[in-house]
Design a protein around this motif. Structure first.
Motif, PDB file in Angstrom:
ATOM      1  N   THR A  24       0.846  -1.204   0.000  1.00 52.93           N
ATOM      2  CA  THR A  24       0.000   0.000   0.000  1.00 52.93           C
ATOM      3  C   THR A  24       0.879   1.251   0.000  1.00 52.93           C
ATOM      4  N   SER A  25       2.107   1.116  -0.464  1.00 53.29           N
ATOM      5  CA  SER A  25       3.023   2.262  -0.502  1.00 53.29           C
ATOM      6  C   SER A  25       2.439   3.398  -1.327  1.00 53.29           C
ATOM      7  N   MET A  26       2.453   4.598  -0.752  1.00 55.35           N
ATOM      8  CA  MET A  26       2.057   5.832  -1.439  1.00 55.35           C
ATOM      9  C   MET A  26       0.597   5.823  -1.888  1.00 55.35           C
ATOM     10  N   TRP A  27      -0.208   4.948  -1.353  1.00 57.30           N
ATOM     11  CA  TRP A  27      -1.580   4.830  -1.845  1.00 57.30           C
ATOM     12  C   TRP A  27      -2.330   6.157  -1.807  1.00 57.30           C
ATOM     13  N   PHE A  28      -2.235   6.845  -0.692  1.00 58.48           N
ATOM     14  CA  PHE A  28      -2.990   8.090  -0.557  1.00 58.48           C
ATOM     15  C   PHE A  28      -2.073   9.293  -0.340  1.00 58.48           C
ATOM     16  N   ALA A  29      -0.820   9.143  -0.754  1.00 58.49           N
ATOM     17  CA  ALA A  29       0.140  10.239  -0.595  1.00 58.49           C
ATOM     18  C   ALA A  29      -0.342  11.487  -1.323  1.00 58.49           C
ATOM     19  N   ASN A  30      -0.236  12.622  -0.635  1.00 65.06           N
ATOM     20  CA  ASN A  30      -0.594  13.931  -1.204  1.00 65.06           C
ATOM     21  C   ASN A  30      -2.079  14.036  -1.585  1.00 65.06           C
ATOM     22  N   CYS A  31      -2.913  13.197  -0.995  1.00 70.25           N
ATOM     23  CA  CYS A  31      -4.363  13.349  -1.180  1.00 70.25           C
ATOM     24  C   CYS A  31      -4.825  14.443  -0.215  1.00 70.25           C
ATOM     25  N   ARG A  32      -4.565  15.669  -0.584  1.00 61.31           N
ATOM     26  CA  ARG A  32      -4.736  16.771   0.361  1.00 61.31           C
ATOM     27  C   ARG A  32      -6.197  17.077   0.683  1.00 61.31           C
ATOM     28  N   ASN A  33      -7.140  16.514  -0.065  1.00 56.41           N
ATOM     29  CA  ASN A  33      -8.555  16.738   0.224  1.00 56.41           C
ATOM     30  C   ASN A  33      -9.229  15.524   0.851  1.00 56.41           C
ATOM     31  N   LEU A  34      -8.437  14.512   1.182  1.00 64.35           N
ATOM     32  CA  LEU A  34      -8.975  13.298   1.797  1.00 64.35           C
ATOM     33  C   LEU A  34      -9.372  13.581   3.247  1.00 64.35           C
ATOM     34  N   THR A  35     -10.643  13.308   3.595  1.00 63.75           N
ATOM     35  CA  THR A  35     -11.124  13.593   4.942  1.00 63.75           C
ATOM     36  C   THR A  35     -11.671  12.370   5.662  1.00 63.75           C
ATOM     37  N   ASP A  36     -12.043  11.319   4.925  1.00 61.99           N
ATOM     38  CA  ASP A  36     -12.701  10.181   5.566  1.00 61.99           C
ATOM     39  C   ASP A  36     -12.156   8.881   4.981  1.00 61.99           C
ATOM     40  N   VAL A  37     -11.684   7.988   5.857  1.00 58.95           N
ATOM     41  CA  VAL A  37     -11.099   6.724   5.417  1.00 58.95           C
ATOM     42  C   VAL A  37     -11.684   5.579   6.239  1.00 58.95           C
ATOM     43  N   ASN A  38     -12.270   4.603   5.567  1.00 62.81           N
ATOM     44  CA  ASN A  38     -12.746   3.383   6.209  1.00 62.81           C
ATOM     45  C   ASN A  38     -11.978   2.215   5.589  1.00 62.81           C
ATOM     46  N   LEU A  39     -11.068   1.621   6.369  1.00 62.68           N
ATOM     47  CA  LEU A  39     -10.180   0.581   5.850  1.00 62.68           C
ATOM     48  C   LEU A  39     -10.746  -0.823   5.982  1.00 62.68           C
ATOM     49  N   ALA A  40     -11.938  -0.967   6.567  1.00 58.95           N
ATOM     50  CA  ALA A  40     -12.549  -2.291   6.683  1.00 58.95           C
ATOM     51  C   ALA A  40     -12.776  -2.864   5.291  1.00 58.95           C
ATOM     52  N   GLY A  41     -12.315  -4.076   5.068  1.00 60.47           N
ATOM     53  CA  GLY A  41     -12.438  -4.704   3.761  1.00 60.47           C
ATOM     54  C   GLY A  41     -11.126  -4.745   3.005  1.00 60.47           C
ATOM     55  N   ILE A  42     -10.088  -4.060   3.523  1.00 58.11           N
ATOM     56  CA  ILE A  42      -8.764  -4.130   2.907  1.00 58.11           C
ATOM     57  C   ILE A  42      -7.956  -5.184   3.668  1.00 58.11           C
ATOM     58  N   ASP A  43      -7.712  -6.297   3.036  1.00 60.07           N
ATOM     59  CA  ASP A  43      -6.992  -7.412   3.643  1.00 60.07           C
ATOM     60  C   ASP A  43      -5.500  -7.218   3.389  1.00 60.07           C
ATOM     61  N   THR A  44      -4.787  -6.791   4.423  1.00 60.26           N
ATOM     62  CA  THR A  44      -3.349  -6.517   4.277  1.00 60.26           C
ATOM     63  C   THR A  44      -2.503  -7.642   4.866  1.00 60.26           C
ATOM     64  N   SER A  45      -3.063  -8.838   4.967  1.00 57.07           N
ATOM     65  CA  SER A  45      -2.337  -9.949   5.586  1.00 57.07           C
ATOM     66  C   SER A  45      -1.086 -10.335   4.804  1.00 57.07           C
ATOM     67  N   ALA A  46      -1.026  -9.986   3.510  1.00 52.46           N
ATOM     68  CA  ALA A  46       0.152 -10.304   2.698  1.00 52.46           C
ATOM     69  C   ALA A  46       1.015  -9.070   2.449  1.00 52.46           C
ATOM     70  N   CYS A  47       0.621  -7.952   3.013  1.00 52.60           N
ATOM     71  CA  CYS A  47       1.278  -6.670   2.725  1.00 52.60           C
ATOM     72  C   CYS A  47       2.572  -6.523   3.524  1.00 52.60           C
ATOM     73  N   GLU A  48       3.652  -6.152   2.843  1.00 53.94           N
ATOM     74  CA  GLU A  48       4.946  -5.995   3.497  1.00 53.94           C
ATOM     75  C   GLU A  48       5.338  -4.532   3.692  1.00 53.94           C
ATOM     76  N   THR A  49       4.708  -3.615   2.951  1.00 53.57           N
ATOM     77  CA  THR A  49       5.090  -2.206   3.099  1.00 53.57           C
ATOM     78  C   THR A  49       3.887  -1.282   3.021  1.00 53.57           C
TER      79      THR A  49
END
Length: 637
Positions: A140-165
């Motif tokens: 998920t590197s840089m996924w939301f980098a510089n998203c300067r208007n991002l105000t609401d994040v719901n991460l439920a449903g993102i399975d990061t069990s294999a994610c290393e970074t």
């Protein structure tokens, strides 16, 4: 009973998942469904992972991860259908769930990559996963980098069990105020560096339950999170970490930080770890082991421990451990005299930084800094402006920066205009200017600044109507809209409002004969202005045979400049400015041409060369016309 209830819920979820729900309905969830969403991993187990993973960015700024059996081209603009039959319109992005090679694929997802002069990160406002579906990214590197208007994040449903970074995942999300990472499976995570770097308005970060057993770098993980008032990292397993550099740099609102159980034996980098943590008073580093700190060519750990405690102005107590056997001058504690009362030792910060490593085992324990007296108070600026009813945080600094007693007593000269609480939060109640005082509890040193309370909807000085609005307010041409600290610059201007403003600009002149318009009663607030305007030939009312003035109707742009033109005696226009929508021979033609020659109007700013005939005049346009009219040379009053 609990097992039976869980089975019922699971069965109900599976039954409901077969009923398609339109995308516009997905935000209308019940309280029970909201609880299911926040449960995180429990929900993920019931989500579908069939089909292919995508994300879609809608025109409203919703960024929705979903799965589909259909094939969509990356960065295509189309309508998509997810597994449950929900439809979305927007830009589609593929999500990589297969083999990942950062050297080939890069470190940023496709919505972060510039293609044909465009990327989409600034358009993302809200993030979620479509109901009943999950995605399983490998990074998920840089996924939301510089998203300067991002105000609401719901991460439920993102399975990061294999994610290393997750490096840079939320870097510089400057509008984000709260975030919950506890819903993620981070068992394989190795890189948490720069994950929240520059999230300067992040106030709440739930991260205390994540698994960090395999994380080898926390470099700059929370750097620049200047609004975080609390951060629970007490459960972090740091045994694998080799880099703590700038981990908390700039967390200036933190008043405490529990790192006493951090395992640092494998780490070779501590540079600037706590730099600019200006409000932390106590650090327990009794478990810190710096034996592995990297050495410079001269044998000192200068590069790996430099500025470790720089600008920690409030640090007065620190527990040093016996295994902190590498140190350097630039890693010195904040300046002053440090005492270890158990050992009856008193050293300057420079002496402690050079002598402690050699005596670490004997000198391990609590060191306390001798109190520093207050010498003054200062504001960053002597004047501040903000909108009515909008809380504004003033920042006053007690001097010197490492003074122990930083308590201030706040007061306002005029609480009718603005009040201030004992945290320096100012709230404007009425337009105007008053002084705010900050007095130090110790020594009674005082700093004063002026605060100007503005209309809550006219606080941006870059708007074209900013100066005209306050000119009109100061000259008592307007008092705002409805008395609630608003001017309503984008609301349309009525015909009676424009004539009233013009009447006030002229000094509220008297009239000899009242008007007989059928929609203008004698007790109306606009009776005198309209009677005066009729008598002066500024208005003749509506040309529809009803005998009405047109109270409540929007005043069009051409009507506004016609009123102004007539108020000056309808002079002949000078100059040759022509607009494509101003027709010669119409009642407004000369008025528009005259207004353009006097620079009262420049037309619409859309490149079409139009004046805007037929368009309603907003209140912002109204006062701008009047402001330019009043400041035009040779304008007759």
């Amino acid at each position: 009973m609990l097992r039976k209830r869980s089975a019922i819920i699971a069965a109900l979820f599976l039954v409901l998942s077969f009923f398609p729900v339109h995308a516009e309905m997905t935000d209308a969830v019940s309280d029970d469904e909201s609880l299911l969403k926040t449960a995180g991993n429990e929900v993920n187990e019931q989500r579908s992972s069939s089909g292919k993973a995508y994300a879609v960015l809608t025109s409203d700024g919703d960024f929705i991860f979903f799965r589909s059996e259909n094939e969509y081209a990356d960065r295509s603009i189309t309508e998509v259908v997810d597994l449950l039959g929900n439809t979305y319109n927007g830009v589609v992005f593929r999500i990589n769930e297969g083999a990942y090679n950062p050297m080939v694929d890069g470190i940023a997802p496709s919505w972060q990559k510039w293609v044909d002069g465009k990327n989409y990160n600034t358009e993302i406002k809200r993030v979620r996963v479509a109901d009943g579906q999950s995605i399983k990214p490998l990074y998920t590197s840089m996924w939301f980098a510089n998203c300067r208007n991002l105000t609401d994040v719901n991460l439920a449903g993102i399975d990061t069990s294999a994610c290393e970074t997750m490096s840079g995942m939320f870097e510089r999300c400057v509008s984000l105020k709260k975030l919950n990472l506890n819903v993620l499976d981070t068992g394989k995570l190795q890189y948490l560096e720069r994950t929240f770097y520059g999230c300067e308005n992040l106030e709440t970060l739930e991260i205390d339950q994540i698994n960090t057993a395999n994380v080898i770098s926390f470099a700059s993980a929370f750097a620049g999170c200047r609004s975080l008032k609390s951060l629970d990292v007490s459960n972090f397993n740091t045994s694998a970490c080799i880099n703590f550099g700038t981990m908390f740099d700039g967390c200036e609102s933190l008043k405490e930080l529990d790192v006493k159980d951090f395992v640092t034996a494998n780490a070779d980098q501590f540079a600037m770890m706590f730099r600019n943590c200006k409000n932390i008073r106590y650090l327990d580093l009794s478990n810190f082991d710096t034996n592995n700190a990297g050495l410079a060519e001269d044998g000192t750990p200068a590069n790996s421990m430099r500025d470790m405690f720089a600008n920690m102005y409030s640090l007065y107590d620190i527990h040093l451990g016996k295994n902190m056997k590498r140190w350097c001058a630039s890693a010195a504690l904040p300046s002053g005299i440090w005492d270890n009362r158990t050992l009856s030792l008193s050293l300057t910060s420079e002496e402690l930084s050079t002598q402690y490593p050699a005596n670490a085992e004997e000198w391990a324990g609590l060191w306390e800094k001798e109190p520093v007296d207050v010498t003054g108070v200062e504001f960053e600026s002597d004047h501040y402006s903000f909108g009515c009813d909008t809380p504004f945080a003033l920042k006053a600094t007690v001097l010197p920066y490492d003074a122990e007693n930083k308590k201030l007593i706040w007061s306002s000269d005029d609480e009718n205009i603005a009040t201030v609480d004992q945290n320096g939060i100012v709230t404007g109640h009425n337009l105007g200017t008053t002084n705010i005082h900050a007095v130090s509890e110790e020594g009674s040193f005082e700093a004063v600044c002026s605060v100007e309370v503005l209309f809550k909807d006219v606080a941006d000085s870059s708007r074209y109507f900013f100066e005209p609005v306050y000119w009109a307010y100061e000259n008592e041409i307007t008092v705002g809209a409805g008395g609630h600290g608003k001017f309503s610059p984008d609301a349309f201007c009525t015909r009676e409002q424009f004539v009233t403003f013009l009447w006030r600009l002229k000094g509220e002149p008297a009239f000899e004969k009242g008007c007989e318009f059928t929609d203008v009663p004698e007790d109306a607030w606009y009776y005198a202005p309209i009677s005066w305007a009729l008598e002066k030939g500024i208005t003749t009312g509506l040309n529809d045979g009803t005998g009405r003035f047109g109270v409540g109707l929007a005043c069009t742009r051409e009507q506004c400049v016609t009123f102004l033109h007539r108020s000056c005696g309808s002079p002949e226009p000078e100059g040759s400015v022509e607009f494509t929508d101003s027709e010669e021979g119409r009642y407004y033609y000369k008025a528009i041409k005259w207004a353009a020659s006097r620079e009262i109007t420049v037309g619409l700013n859309d490149g079409t060369g139009r004046f805007g005939v037929g368009q309603s005049c907003t209140r912002g346009m109204l006062v701008t016309f009047l402001y330019r009219f009043a400041h035009t040379e040779n304008t007759e009053f």
